[in-house]
Scaffold this motif. Structure first.
Motif, PDB file in Angstrom:
ATOM      1  N   GLY A   1      -0.172  -9.880   4.265  1.00 52.10           N
ATOM      2  CA  GLY A   1       1.041  -9.060   4.275  1.00 52.10           C
ATOM      3  C   GLY A   1       1.039  -8.021   5.385  1.00 52.10           C
TER       4      GLY A   1
ATOM      5  N   ARG B   1       3.393  -0.233   1.708  1.00 54.18           N
ATOM      6  CA  ARG B   1       4.379  -0.767   0.749  1.00 54.18           C
ATOM      7  C   ARG B   1       5.156  -1.919   1.374  1.00 54.18           C
ATOM      8  NH1 ARG B   1       1.700   3.946  -0.532  1.00 54.18           N
ATOM      9  NH2 ARG B   1       1.925   4.331  -2.749  1.00 54.18           N
TER      10      ARG B   1
ATOM     11  N   PHE C   1       3.023  -4.780   1.063  1.00 53.10           N
ATOM     12  CA  PHE C   1       3.025  -5.170  -0.352  1.00 53.10           C
ATOM     13  C   PHE C   1       4.282  -5.991  -0.679  1.00 53.10           C
ATOM     14  CE2 PHE C   1       4.081  -3.917  -4.833  1.00 53.10           C
ATOM     15  CZ  PHE C   1       2.971  -4.440  -5.457  1.00 53.10           C
ATOM     16  N   ASN C   2       5.420  -5.540  -0.176  1.00 48.80           N
ATOM     17  CA  ASN C   2       6.668  -6.254  -0.439  1.00 48.80           C
ATOM     18  C   ASN C   2       6.689  -7.633   0.205  1.00 48.80           C
ATOM     19  OD1 ASN C   2       7.619  -4.092  -1.827  1.00 48.80           O
ATOM     20  ND2 ASN C   2       9.045  -3.375  -0.249  1.00 48.80           N
ATOM     21  N   LEU C   3       6.127  -7.724   1.414  1.00 46.36           N
ATOM     22  CA  LEU C   3       6.271  -8.960   2.182  1.00 46.36           C
ATOM     23  C   LEU C   3       5.102  -9.910   2.015  1.00 46.36           C
ATOM     24  CD1 LEU C   3       7.757  -7.493   5.485  1.00 46.36           C
ATOM     25  CD2 LEU C   3       8.952  -8.873   3.783  1.00 46.36           C
ATOM     26  N   ASP C   4       4.054  -9.491   1.315  1.00 44.93           N
ATOM     27  CA  ASP C   4       2.831 -10.290   1.289  1.00 44.93           C
ATOM     28  C   ASP C   4       3.057 -11.724   0.823  1.00 44.93           C
ATOM     29  OD1 ASP C   4      -0.093 -10.581   1.521  1.00 44.93           O
ATOM     30  OD2 ASP C   4       0.074 -10.954  -0.622  1.00 44.93           O
TER      31      ASP C   4
END
Lengths: 487, 311, 282
Positions: free
Chosen positions: A189, A173, A176-179
């Motif tokens: 990411g 996650r 996913f947030n930083l990708d």
């Protein structure tokens, strides 16, 4: 010659049956066309769907409360996603730093204050010649003991914590947030994860890039991992920032200002990582293959003891072992250059004097450069080596335990000694920068070679930060001197 | 011995004559000098050297390839097309650069390197323009298409080949978003323009440009792209849709990865959540949560008329 | 019908190990002190490593595959008086896509010919997991499916009829919740049954290919059957050749496929006849 150079004669060495089969396959591939692969996959999935349909019964109505989705919507929410992430990782680092102090102090008491004198006594008792005693105990043993005391505790705390987050399912996650941020610099990411691992240890960070399955992005993550300020470099940063940067402000602000300086250097490392990723993906790695895939697995309560056990075995012991293997020869080298004398002057002194003019151009000095050359196996022993060499050069023999013996001193003593060695605020700032931007330690270089299997990329990963370090310290030194002239 | 420059020039001569023979054009000293941009004297020295190596022979004014010359030409073409396939499947270079890069690399690959490249790519049979890649022993099957301009109005067809020369025309076709394997419907054809549809998108081309597109007519049953479709990226959070097809522009490892994840025609997909940084989006695919970037979701075509309700 | 019925372990002995000792050695597996070798395959995130830990306990060590930067875990266990070595393969979604992980997993099952391959499948996402299961069953006819995460499936209200699954797949299917060791004894028993030849698998083989593909496969299978009689996965080899798989092309060239054949002449001929009949009836 011209007309045979490009020709590809049929492979006469092959048995006829094999050649026939391959010819048939070739001919059929023309008939089936490029879509054969897709047809095969579709056929398999059709069968899989039919079998699954017969065997599985899903509930008629989806459950009203789906825990996974609830957690997901929270940890990836626009409002809470990033704050939660920052909070969690701050907590991990805080536990690591605070928690490591005690075992670190214990290990260094045990290995340096208790075992070392015992070994010295033992060696005197059996009458080892002084040079063998020095080489084995003052050189090899001390360097290794130092590496273990500084390196082991934080890793033994950080890696299990990280693995727990991994097993729970949170780390994907984070990727996913930083990708999106990483995508903009041509990276994946998941590089955020290998970077975070790099804050613990770059060698472990390089290994952890295996989760990135796109060759280009993985290479970028490997090459830039060194810009994550590792566990071995934090103590250097903290010490120098406390002594020199913290001293610039009133005592009650000293702590916070020096902490900000260290965080600033770490942030600079993150920025460098993005900048280098960006330029690599647009230059050398432009043509490399790039795919993206990121599965977000269901959350699962981690199995606590299992995790602690495997992360200790797989990561901590593995990294520690490699570090020890490299620290032994380094300890020997450090002792030897301090004790081999030519015409009454030690080899180390020759080298320091030779490197000094070069060091001054970069706002550093010969001692620092030599310390970075001999301490290539582990960043942990840079400061002890610097102190030992400074004593050697200044003749301030009230400090330390003799030529080639690394040591640590109290803040006040260290400061006095370094000032005697000609250190200024510029030296301190540039040492902090150079500690961030220089070649990875030999353990990491070796790991990069093992992971990439390429001499070329290992060389790039080793030399690129070094060149950047020299460039940055050079610019800082010149600008600094310009301003002090004007001032 | 021959120099590298000579090798490149002679290989270009072989390709030129090979093409002329295929198109029914005449390969002459003039045309060779023109294509290679060298003067007549240089051209004539070159061809006599090549004739001495038994690669070509002069029949009247026309040059023809010997069997050895033809084999050699096929190997150069093989190298060229494999390299294009490689660039398309496994690198980040965009299509406008494929041809130029392949023009360079075709002359510098050793037979072993060509074999290794072919193996690495899974021995592909066609380059990304739809041209057949000759096999190591020079066999290939022509694409068998007919010019787009030969279709009747209203007829459906699949693009089998897009000619990549001359570069200006090719660039225009690339800019139009046309590539092999897409399906189209011819609307109208006149002396001035060719009008056709790819899905909902209308394309207008001059006949001279449209002629560089080869197609295979499709019977009504064969047409798969009749279903109106939109990209997966247009799906809003919480919405569900069914995959219709993967874009033909999605190639190589990326396409295979999609299929491994179970993204195939008929697969039901739900948009579950979006990253707080705006991209990627997580989709529920066969009960697994998969993060896809927008550029990836653009290549998956969906319909909101979900046939099966299997989650 | 397209499943080929045949007795595995063709070394004229039903209970003898079926693994390929020579190839295993090449793959860096030391079989000294072990009777059988078990491969552990499965999608990522299916609890594969939990199964591995449940089977081996602390008798395990990790390293890399020879010459690859792919992690390999090995361990062992004893059951029914036999010593089993277990090799954890990289977690993959498929065996068709030529990634390094997939190549390693594929080559081990194909060339190492493990006595049993345990395929760990996630009961909550069976359809996608069956994609890999079916691919493995194309290569080996000695497999056990561990239907893992049954606890999670129950929590989500999903029921899986393992008997229907076992019937369709033609191999034992054991529901497990490895986290709480549920189903582990049954899994061990099933592995033992397959390894010793007590249970004879009739693995599902993929059907319903489009006609063009089907006739191409048929043509290749005929030739392969003659060149390598008794090859246990001839249809799959044909498919890989049609897909241009370089490793399989090399295996044909170097005759490596010959090492994989089961040397029981009567059996192979029967198999060939059966295969040809299928093709004619298709």
């Amino acid at each position: 010659m011209l007309n045979t150079g490009q020709m590809n004669p049929p492979d006469n060495a092959l048995p006829n049956a094999a050649q026939d089969i391959l010819d048939t396959a070739n001919r059929l591939r023309w008939e089936v066309g490029n879509s054969a692969h897709e047809k095969i996959v579709e056929t398999i999935y059709t069968d899989a769907a039919r079998i699954a349909d017969r065997a599985v019964v899903y509930p008629d109505t989806p459950p009203r409360f789906n825990l996974d989705r609830t957690i997901d919507h929270l940890v990836t929410s626009r409002i809470w996603g990033f704050p939660l992430m920052i909070l969690l990782f701050t907590l991990v680092f805080w536990i690591t730093i605070v928690g490591a102090n005690y075992p670190s102090a214990f290990l260094s008491w045990l290995l340096l204050d208790e075992v070392y004198p015992l070994l010295k006594e033992g060696s005197a008792f059996i009458g080892l010649p002084w040079w063998l005693d020095g080489l084995l105990l003052d050189g090899m043993y001390l360097a290794t003991a130092w590496v273990i005391a500084v390196m082991l505790p934080p890793m033994a705390i950080f890696f299990p914590l990280f693995t727990l987050l991994e097993d729970f399912g949170y780390l994907p996650r984070v990727a996913f947030n930083l990708d999106n941020i990483f995508k903009k610099s041509g990276a994946h990411g998941k590089q955020s994860l290998s970077m975070m691992m790099g804050f613990g240890c770059n060698a472990a960070g390089v290994v952890s890039t295996r989760v990135i399955d796109s060759p280009r992005e993985r290479l970028i993550a490997i090459i830039t991992n060194n810009f994550a300020l590792c566990n071995g470099r934090w103590p250097t940063q903290i010490l120098i920032a406390t002594l020199f940067v913290g001293a610039l402000v009133p005592a009650y602000l000293g702590g916070i200002i020096s902490a900000l300086a260290v965080v600033g250097v770490a942030m600079l490392g993150v920025l460098m990582s993005f900048a280098v990723s960006w330029s690599l993906s647009r230059t050398w790695l432009k043509g490399e293959a790039s795919t993206f895939s990121l599965e977000l697995p269901p959350y699962r309560p981690p199995r606590f003891w299992q995790t602690i056990y495997t992360s200790l075995i797989d990561r901590t012991i593995y990294v520690l072992w490699r570090a020890i293997v490299f620290a032994l020869p380094a300890g020997a080298a450090i002792w030897l250059i301090a004790n081999i004398t030519i015409g009454g002057t030690s080899l180390a002194a020759y080298m320091v004097n030779f490197l000094n003019p070069l060091g001054l151009i970069f706002g550093l000095n010969g001692v620092i450069l030599l310390a970075y050359v001999v301490a290539i196996p582990a960043n942990e022993i840079v400061i002890p080596t610097v102190l030992m060499l400074t004593v050697l050069m200044t003749g301030a023999s009230q400090y330390g335990a003799g030529a080639g013996v690394m040591f640590e001193a109290s803040h006040q003593e260290t400061m006095t000694l370094l000032q005697a060695g000609g250190w200024t605020l510029l030296t301190a700032v540039n040492l902090m920068l150079f500690s961030l931007l220089h070649n990875p330690c030999s353990t990491t270089i070796y790991t990069i070679y093992k992971e990439t299997g390429s001499r070329r990329w290992t060389t790039v990963a080793a030399l690129l930060p070094l060149v950047m370090g020299f460039a940055v310290t050079f610019i800082v030194a010149q600008v600094w001197r310009l301003f002090s002239l004007m001032g | 011995m021959i120099t590298v420059t000579e090798r490149i020039l002679s290989e270009d001569v072989l390709k030129h004559i090979y093409k002329c023979e295929g198109d029914g054009r005449r390969a002459t000293l003039d045309s060779i000098a023109g294509v290679l941009q060298i003067n007549q004297d240089e051209a004539s020295t070159l061809v006599s050297k090549m004739a001495a190596h038994d690669l070509l022979q002069l029949q009247g004014e026309e040059f023809h390839l010997t069997e050895a010359g033809q084999n050699y030409a096929l190997q150069v073409i093989r190298a060229h097309r494999l390299w294009e396939r490689y660039l398309a499947d496994e690198t980040g270079f965009d299509e406008a650069q494929w041809h130029t890069q392949a023009e360079h690399h075709e002359h510098h690959l050793s037979p072993d390197e060509i074999e290794a490249l072919s193996a690495r790519l899974g021995h592909p049979t066609h380059d990304p323009h739809g041209d057949p890649i000759p096999s190591a022993n020079g066999q290939y099957m022509p694409h068998g298409g007919q010019p787009l301009t030969s279709l009747e109005p209203g007829q459906y067809a699949r693009v089998v080949h897009i000619e990549d020369e001359p570069p200006i025309v090719y660039a225009q076709l690339v800019a139009e978003g046309l590539y092999p394997d897409i399906e189209l419907r011819l609307k109208e054809i006149s002396a001035e323009r060719v009008q056709f549809f790819v899905g909902e998108t209308e394309h207008l081309l001059a006949p001279i440009v449209a002629r560089n597109i080869s197609v295979r007519p499709l019977s009504p049953e064969e047409v798969t792209e009749l279903t109106p479709a939109e990209p997966l990226s247009s799906l809003k959070i919480g919405e569900t849709a069914q995959v219709v097809r993967l874009s033909p522009a999605c190639r190589g490892p990326e396409r295979r990865r999609f299929m491994d994840l179970g993204i195939l025609p008929g697969t039901v997909i739900k948009a579950e959540m979006v990253s707080p940084s705006g991209d990627p989006t997580a989709y529920l695919i066969r009960r697994s949560l998969i993060g896809l970037r927008k550029e990836q979701a653009d290549q998956i075509y969906i319909t909101r008329d979900v046939v099966s309700n299997r989650p | 019908m397209t499943t080929s019925v045949k007795i595995p372990a063709g070394h004229n002995c039903a209970t003898c190990p079926a693994h390929n000792l020579g190839n295993l050695t090449k793959l860096g597996i030391n079989m000294e002190n072990w009777d059988y070798v078990v491969a552990l395959a499965g999608n990522p995130n299916t609890g594969k490593s939990t199964i591995f830990n449940a089977l081996t306990g602390l008798r395990q060590h990790t390293g890399n595959w020879p010459g690859k930067t792919v992690t390999r875990a090995e361990g062992g266990f004893e059951f029914g008086g036999h010593r089993y070595k277990i090799v954890d393969l990289p977690g993959t979604y498929s065996l068709l896509s030529t990634s390094l992980d997939e190549e390693v997993a594929r080559n081990f099952i194909l060339f190492g010919q493990p006595d049993v391959t345990i395929i760990v499948a996630d009961a909550t996402r069976l359809e996608r997991n069956l994609n890999l299961v079916l691919q493995v069953l194309e290569i080996t006819d000695r497999a056990v499916v561990a239907l893992n995460l049954m606890d999670e499936a129950r929590r989500h209200g999903i029921t899986v009829d393992e008997r229907s699954l076992a019937r369709d797949l033609g191999v034992p299917v054991i529901p497990t919740a490895a986290r709480s060791r549920q189903g582990v004894p049954e899994l061990l028993q099933a592995v033992n049954d397959v390894a010793t030849g007590e249970y004879v698998c009739k693995p599902h083989r993929i059907k319903n290919e489009p006609p063009a593909l089907k006739s191409a496969i048929r043509a290749l299978v005929e030739q392969l059957e003659i060149a390598f009689p008794g090859l246990p996965n001839v249809r799959w080899v044909a498919l890989r050749l049609l897909d241009g798989d370089q490793r399989i092309i090399e295996a044909v060239k170097r005759g490596e496929l010959g090492d994989l054949t089961r040397d029981d002449p009567g059996q192979t001929n029967g198999d060939l006849v059966l295969q040809l009949q299928e093709v004619q009836h298709a």
